[in-house]
Design a protein around this motif. Structure first.
Motif, short mmCIF file in Angstrom:
data_model
loop_
_atom_site.label_atom_id
_atom_site.label_comp_id
_atom_site.label_asym_id
_atom_site.label_seq_id
_atom_site.Cartn_x
_atom_site.Cartn_y
_atom_site.Cartn_z
N THR A 106 20.95 14.40 -3.71
CA THR A 106 19.99 14.81 -4.74
C THR A 106 19.52 13.59 -5.51
N CYS A 107 20.45 12.70 -5.85
CA CYS A 107 20.08 11.45 -6.54
C CYS A 107 19.14 10.63 -5.67
N ARG A 108 19.41 10.57 -4.38
CA ARG A 108 18.55 9.83 -3.46
C ARG A 108 17.15 10.43 -3.44
N SER A 109 17.06 11.73 -3.36
CA SER A 109 15.77 12.41 -3.33
C SER A 109 14.99 12.14 -4.62
N TYR A 110 15.65 12.25 -5.76
CA TYR A 110 14.99 11.97 -7.05
C TYR A 110 14.56 10.51 -7.12
N ALA A 111 15.38 9.59 -6.59
CA ALA A 111 15.02 8.17 -6.61
C ALA A 111 13.73 7.94 -5.84
N TYR A 112 13.59 8.57 -4.68
CA TYR A 112 12.35 8.41 -3.91
C TYR A 112 11.16 9.03 -4.63
N GLY A 113 11.36 10.15 -5.27
CA GLY A 113 10.28 10.76 -6.04
C GLY A 113 9.84 9.88 -7.19
N LEU A 114 10.80 9.30 -7.89
CA LEU A 114 10.47 8.41 -9.00
C LEU A 114 9.84 7.11 -8.51
N LEU A 115 10.25 6.64 -7.34
CA LEU A 115 9.61 5.45 -6.76
C LEU A 115 8.13 5.72 -6.51
N ARG A 116 7.81 6.89 -5.96
CA ARG A 116 6.40 7.24 -5.73
C ARG A 116 5.62 7.26 -7.04
N TRP A 117 6.22 7.80 -8.09
CA TRP A 117 5.57 7.85 -9.40
C TRP A 117 5.35 6.44 -9.95
N PHE A 118 6.39 5.59 -9.85
CA PHE A 118 6.25 4.23 -10.37
C PHE A 118 5.25 3.42 -9.56
N ARG A 119 5.13 3.68 -8.27
CA ARG A 119 4.10 2.98 -7.49
C ARG A 119 2.72 3.27 -8.05
N LEU A 120 2.48 4.50 -8.42
CA LEU A 120 1.21 4.86 -9.03
C LEU A 120 1.03 4.17 -10.37
N LEU A 121 2.07 4.16 -11.19
CA LEU A 121 1.99 3.49 -12.49
C LEU A 121 1.73 2.00 -12.33
N TRP A 122 2.40 1.37 -11.37
CA TRP A 122 2.18 -0.06 -11.12
C TRP A 122 0.76 -0.32 -10.66
N LEU A 123 0.22 0.55 -9.82
CA LEU A 123 -1.15 0.39 -9.36
C LEU A 123 -2.14 0.47 -10.54
N LEU A 124 -1.87 1.38 -11.46
CA LEU A 124 -2.72 1.56 -12.63
C LEU A 124 -2.40 0.57 -13.75
N GLU A 125 -1.40 -0.28 -13.50
CA GLU A 125 -0.95 -1.29 -14.46
C GLU A 125 -0.50 -0.67 -15.78
N VAL A 126 0.25 0.43 -15.66
CA VAL A 126 0.83 1.10 -16.82
C VAL A 126 2.26 0.60 -16.96
#
Length: 80
Positions: A59-79
């Motif tokens: 479950t932790c692994r799954s959440y980590a991948y979900g949060l990685l996808r979210w942070f990739r978007l934030l990094w792209l938007l420079e947030v």
């Protein structure tokens, strides 16, 4: 056209930066690393709380991948 609008329309691909790494500790067993391979501390803190709630390590692994996808978007938007 601005970047946010292009993202919403599916015209921009989110860069494949950062990663999820398994670590040698129990809480959490997985962490998220940014593009400079530095630990994303807010994610680790969230995963620590999740792991302490007696969930499966997968479950932790799954959440980590979900949060990685979210942070990739934030990094792209420079947030920060």
């Amino acid at each position: 056209m601005d970047l946010r609008r292009q993202l919403m329309e599916g015209r921009v691909q989110v860069p494949n930066v950062g990663s999820v790494a398994q670590v040698a500790r129990i809480h959490p067993p997985f962490i998220v690393l940014d593009r400079a391979t530095e630990e994303v501390r807010p994610v680790t803190e969230y995963l620590e709380d999740l792991a302490l709630s007696d969930c499966s390590p997968l479950t932790c692994r799954s959440y980590a991948y979900g949060l990685l996808r979210w942070f990739r978007l934030l990094w792209l938007l420079e947030v920060e």
